[in-house]
Scaffold this motif. Structure first.
Motif, PDB file in Angstrom:
ATOM      1  N   ASN A 521       0.582  -1.166  -0.028  1.00  0.00           N
ATOM      2  CA  ASN A 521      -0.116   0.094   0.021  1.00  0.00           C
ATOM      3  C   ASN A 521       0.826   1.268   0.166  1.00  0.00           C
ATOM      4  O   ASN A 521       0.483   2.453  -0.553  1.00  0.00           O
ATOM      5  N   GLU A 524       3.672   3.083  -4.649  1.00  0.00           N
ATOM      6  CA  GLU A 524       3.210   3.717  -5.887  1.00  0.00           C
ATOM      7  C   GLU A 524       3.735   3.538  -7.333  1.00  0.00           C
ATOM      8  O   GLU A 524       3.177   3.791  -8.168  1.00  0.00           O
ATOM      9  N   ARG A 561      -4.954  -1.755  -1.471  1.00  0.00           N
ATOM     10  CA  ARG A 561      -5.652  -0.369  -1.864  1.00  0.00           C
ATOM     11  C   ARG A 561      -5.048  -0.093  -3.279  1.00  0.00           C
ATOM     12  O   ARG A 561      -6.099  -0.006  -4.042  1.00  0.00           O
ATOM     13  N   ARG A 562      -4.184  -0.371  -3.741  1.00  0.00           N
ATOM     14  CA  ARG A 562      -3.448  -0.060  -5.051  1.00  0.00           C
ATOM     15  C   ARG A 562      -2.550  -1.243  -5.475  1.00  0.00           C
ATOM     16  O   ARG A 562      -1.377  -1.048  -5.133  1.00  0.00           O
ATOM     17  N   PRO A 563      -3.014  -2.217  -6.056  1.00  0.00           N
ATOM     18  CA  PRO A 563      -2.068  -3.464  -6.441  1.00  0.00           C
ATOM     19  C   PRO A 563      -1.130  -3.071  -7.427  1.00  0.00           C
ATOM     20  O   PRO A 563      -1.498  -2.188  -8.441  1.00  0.00           O
ATOM     21  N   PRO A 564       0.275  -3.367  -7.255  1.00  0.00           N
ATOM     22  CA  PRO A 564       0.976  -2.833  -8.459  1.00  0.00           C
ATOM     23  C   PRO A 564       0.898  -3.570  -9.728  1.00  0.00           C
ATOM     24  O   PRO A 564       0.427  -4.429  -9.799  1.00  0.00           O
ATOM     25  N   PRO A 565       0.729  -2.948 -10.789  1.00  0.00           N
ATOM     26  CA  PRO A 565       0.273  -3.205 -12.226  1.00  0.00           C
ATOM     27  C   PRO A 565       1.061  -4.767 -12.449  1.00  0.00           C
ATOM     28  O   PRO A 565       0.640  -5.565 -13.029  1.00  0.00           O
ATOM     29  N   CYS A 593      -3.653  -6.956 -10.094  1.00  0.00           N
ATOM     30  CA  CYS A 593      -2.475  -6.663 -10.898  1.00  0.00           C
ATOM     31  C   CYS A 593      -2.678  -7.076 -12.307  1.00  0.00           C
ATOM     32  O   CYS A 593      -3.635  -7.936 -12.896  1.00  0.00           O
TER      33      CYS A 593
END
Length: 752
Positions: A521, A524, A561-565, A593
């Motif tokens: 999390n 970024e 919250r924001r999975p790495p691509p 992802c």
């Protein structure tokens, strides 16, 4: 008295995309179908997907200006079919966005519009519902003309609101829609599920009268099916070649041109039937399960009269009382699953104008040999010769399942191959090199079914610059003193000299689930590496080990919250070849992802560390150089596929050196030449590598034998590239600005 200045209200930009949201009331995993894990009601809606395939993907696609270039736009991934299954709760969780006015919500036939009235009252603008009755469009009236008429109504309603920009432009575009001129193929085919995706693609290209008559050549066996698959796939290739690479593809690379599709099932032998079933019903169900388990081609074969009766539902009661037979429920459910999966693949293929080769079911039956190969990999002291022999057996079995007539389609592919299967098609021997290493290949797993559908849905492309790859997160689940952790440290120290000034690598050691979630999390960037232990016991989910704690990635959905691509899993068995579908790699896909590199076997610690280090070096050095050299966007698929080829080339040369077929001094000189070939844009880099080795003086028979052994013992066959890596596009900010302006200028001249 001076008048007060009015505060200007910003106007909303209207989204031209056409979206289809399908209400799925029973979308929970516990309500999934038994073989592939689809929601039951979604299976019953598979015919809707056929409608989506023939609809425009945005309001401008059928305008006279854009229409001539619609095929090129789809090949470039710029006009995908946008359809999604959602539960009623998710649909009504928030008001429908005003800017997404060209969204069509298709209710389940059991639902009533009145159940949505409270939600509709909260929506700021017009919403289009398709329902049995009471919706803006009735299911009985659903057509292109009905959608066009409704969208014109929507434009009128938006005009009244006065808060949306470009409504007049949208209204004029919809009013000007044209339809493709009718075209006909120079051959006749019979309608069948094996060619359904190709037929959908060709219909989108304007062809009519395809497969209108049912397939009638069952008596000719598999050969008749293969002929139709080859004919229609070649016709799709023809359409792509009629739209060659253009300036648009400098920004948006061409999508994969070939999909190898194979529906799968869970382990049928492990499926247990309810004990309270009627004895006759239970007997018929067991007979149908045996038929499904024995299927080798494109149709079911009953070997006895009892099996034929079981398929047709000819129970004793039906025969005695002369009732109308009901097909066996298991057979009916399997048919629904296959139809849904095939229609979903057809949506993807139509989005990209890509060919689809349906593989025969016997490919699924190779899992027994794959299991033996995996067991050897897990042995304490695997032998090189034994591993080579076992891999040859696996490849031979895969080759026997892959019809010879389909090989020419592989040779015709130019833009990448997508495997949509759980079988290890990537290991197919293609002129001495596995398919997954000779071509740019990615995979979409077909189980579990709901993840399969989600991954098929075309996501919005991710545009990234080389600079955005400078920040890398490396999460280690190992104590610093662990011997494997030391291997990673050594490899990073060696290769780190090359990327020290280009990458900012953040190392985080985690020893708990909470620490893992916090590390992800807080990141970024684009790319995360996991270094540590992975395992996957039979009949359990795969896990990552963080110290003494085993973490099931599937359980992190509500916390990340924001999975790495992009996720690189430098751990054992993260997509194990001989385990169930609940793998670590699939878990990261389920988190959201875009690309996951997983392992099908245990990885040798040092080899895995070196491969990961080389991949990061490639990120720091190759990506910016390739963008500059090729003057176009790169896809992440290309980056990883090239790295795998490069690693295999290294492994081949080192093996030949170990066998004393290349002297040490020559081997050092060869690396640069061979790696250049592996990274080149030649159609077949390995053909040129082989020629160079033959020119060196190694005999053909000896070279082919030793290359096979090098492949069997190389870590490259352990990796699978899962997800949608072709949708991650990498280019410099300067090029993107320059080419975007150039494409915009061309659009003004009505040239795409």
């Amino acid at each position: 008295m001076a008048s007060k200045s009015l505060v200007s209200i910003p106007r909303i930009s209207l989204d031209p995309k056409i979206r289809f949201l399908v209400s799925i009331p029973d979308g929970q995993p516990e309500n999934a179908t038994p073989f592939q894990g689809f929601a039951y009601s979604l299976c019953e809606k598979s015919r809707l997907l056929e409608f989506f395939q023939q609809m425009p993907t945005d309001i401008f696609e059928l305008t006279p200006t854009v229409f001539p270039f619609r095929i090129a736009r789809r090949i470039a991934g710029q006009a995908p079919i946008n359809w999604y299954g959602q539960s009623p709760r998710a649909l009504t969780s928030q008001p429908h966005p005003l800017e997404a006015a060209f969204t069509i919500i298709l209710l389940d036939r059991s639902e009533k519009v009145i159940d949505y009235e409270e939600w509709l009252a909260k929506c700021p603008g017009p919403v289009t519902l398709v329902a049995e009755s009471g919706g803006q469009i009735a299911y009985s009236d659903l057509s292109l003309q009905a959608v066009r008429a409704r969208f014109l109504e929507v434009c009128g309603l938006l005009n009244v609101l006065g808060t949306i920009e470009n409504v007049a432009v949208a209204e004029a575009a919809i009013a000007s829609w044209v339809e493709p001129a009718e075209r006909r193929l120079p051959y006749e085919i019979g309608g069948h599920g094996t060619i359904l995706p190709n037929v959908a693609v060709l219909r989108a290209c304007g062809y009519v009268g395809i497969g209108e008559k049912p397939f009638s050549r069952h008596h000719q066996g598999e050969k008749a099916h293969i002929e139709q698959i080859v004919l229609t796939t070649n016709s799709v290739f023809d359409e792509r070649e009629a739209n060659p690479p253009s300036r648009l593809n400098q920004v948006y690379p061409r999508s994969p041109d070939l999909n190898l599709y194979l529906p799968a099932t869970y382990d049928l032998k492990a499926l247990s039937l309810r004990r309270d079933l009627d004895r006759g019903v239970r007997r018929d169900m067991q007979a149908v399960l045996r038929i499904l388990d024995k299927q080798v081609g494109y149709s079911f074969e009953a070997s006895s009269e009892a099996e034929k009766k079981a398929i047709l539902g000819l129970t004793d009661e039906v025969l005695i009382q002369r009732k109308r037979p009901t097909p066996n429920p298991i057979m009916r459910m399997r048919q629904l699953e296959v139809w849904l999966g095939t229609e979903a693949v057809a949506c993807l293929a139509t989005s990209e104008i890509g060919g689809v080769v349906r593989l025969p079911n016997r490919m699924n039956r190779t899992r027994g040999l794959v299991r033996q190969f995996a067991q050897h990999y897990r042995a304490d002291r695997p032998q090189m010769l034994k591993r080579s022999e076992l891999f040859r057996s696996v490849q031979r079995a895969i080759a026997e399942c892959f019809p010879d007539d389909l090989q020419a389609l592989l040779a015709r592919s130019r833009d990448g191959i997508r495997v949509i299967s759980d079988a290890h098609v990537e290991w197919l021997d293609v002129r001495g090199i596995p398919l997954g290493l000779r071509h740019n290949v990615s995979r979409i797993p077909v189980t579990p079914g709901n993840l399969f559908i989600d991954t098929l849905s075309t996501p919005v492309p991710i545009h990234a610059t080389p600079e955005q790859f400078r920040d890398i997160l490396v999460v280690s689940g190992l104590p610093e003193a662990d011997i494997i952790a030391r291997q990673f440290k050594i490899a990073f120290e060696i290769f780190g000299k090359q990327w020290r000034d280009r990458l900012r690598i953040k190392f985080v050691r985690v020893a708990s689930r909470r620490a893992l979630v916090e590390a992800i999390n807080a990141f970024e960037g684009m790319l995360m590496v996991f270094d540590g232990h992975g395992s996957h016991r039979p009949d359990e989910p795969g896990v990552l080990w963080l110290g003494e704690e085993a973490v099931d990635v599937w359980g992190l959905g509500g916390e990340i919250r924001r999975p790495p691509p992009i996720v690189i899993l430098s751990a054992c068995d993260t997509h194990a070849a001989d385990r169930n579908h609940a793998t670590v790699a699939n878990g990261f896909l389920a988190l959201g992802c875009r690309s996951v590199l997983g392992s099908v076997f245990p990885l040798h610690a040092f080899h895995a560390a070196v491969f990961t280090s080389r991949l990061l070096y490639r990120v720091s050095d190759y990506i910016p150089a390739a963008v500059d050299r090729f003057q176009r966007s790169l896809t992440w698929l290309e980056v990883v596929s090239g790295m795998l080829r490069r690693q295999l080339t290294t492994d081949i040369i080192r093996h030949l050196e170990a066998q004393r077929l290349i002297v040490e001094a020559d081997a050092r000189n060869m690396f640069q030449q061979m790696h250049w070939l592996a990274d080149s844009d030649l159609d077949d880099p390995f053909l040129h590598i082989r020629r160079a080795l033959l020119d060196y003086g190694i005999s053909e028979s000896e070279l082919d034998r030793e290359i096979h052994t090098a492949i069997a013992t190389s870590s490259t066959i352990s990796y699978l590239h899962l997800g949608r890596p072709e949708t991650i596009l990498i280019n410099s900010a300067e090029n993107l600005k320059k080419w975007t302006e150039s494409v915009a200028a061309l659009d003004q001249e009505n040239v795409s």
